[in-house]
Design an enzyme around this catalytic site. Structure first.
Site: not given
Ligand code: PAF
Length: 218
Positions: A48, A55, A79, A203
């Site tokens: 995203m 990533h 989501q 994150s």
């Protein structure tokens, strides 16, 4: 050909050492077909955006296995719950493209909402059982949104493998189960969690944490 922001479909992506940015399913399929014609395998890294080292490690995982890395960047509205952070979710497309170029990613697929969801989506994917616990009850509809968008991304890119972080462990199990139950011809590869120096799992949402919350999160 140098890295471009919009793909020129008349050019040969195989000759390109840069990043091709594509926005439509048709362009994505054309580029993937070019690499396949040259005998290459494809590794999809669904994201995203707001990319970090976690990533990048997925892109490296694809490169290590000899796949042409294709990274999708799409903040998937389905989501997010009504009280969740869809509007506030960090977005930095140019920064993401720079990181992908640096990592050796070859295709960035950054579709619009209209490209991903043209018209009303009447078909969804629900994985029962393993979504009953952990995040499932806390985030109603979340895993259905994830499974549906990942199914779409897989069918759009038709990769050999797709790479997901073990950080989102329940998500990884949901996707593995979906692929198994629906006999989808893709290998799902789980990659180790990448952590900050102090041990916190990387994150995109860590930036929301206050100093106190960050210390607790550890
Ligand atoms: O893990 C994520 O970033 C998302 O849930 C995913 C798999 C890209 C689906 O939108």
């Amino acid at each position: 050909m140098s890295a471009v922001n919009q793909v020129n479909t008349s050019s040969d992506p195989i000759e390109d050492t840069g990043l091709l940015v594509v926005r439509t399913v048709a362009d994505l399929r054309r580029c993937v077909a070019e690499f396949r014609k040259a005998g290459r395998t494809i590794g999809l890294v669904p994201t995203m955006g707001a990319l970090h080292e976690g990533h990048v490690s997925l892109v490296k995982g694809a490169l290590d296995r000899g796949d042409v890395p294709v990274t999708s960047i799409f903040v998937n509205p389905t989501q997010f719950g009504p009280k969740e952070d869809f509007s506030a979710y960090p977005r930095d497309e140019e920064g993401d493209f720079a990181k992908l170029r640096e990592a050796g990613c070859r295709i960035a697929y950054a579709p619009s909402k209209e490209e991903m969801y043209p018209g009303e989506q009447l078909t969804t994917v629900t994985v029962a059982g393993i979504t009953d616990g952990l995040c499932g009850p806390l985030r109603p509809g979340h895993f259905q949104g994830v499974a549906t968008v990942v199914a779409k991304l897989l069918l759009m890119a038709m990769p050999d493998r797709a790479y997901f972080g073990e950080k989102d462990y329940q998500q990884l199990q949901v996707i593995k189960r979906m692929v198994r139950d629906l006999a989808m011809p893709f290998e799902i590869v789980g990659m180790p969690t990448v952590r900050e120096a102090d041990g916190l799992a990387m994150s995109s949402r860590n930036r929301y944490l206050s100093t106190e919350e960050r210390a607790k999160a550890l």
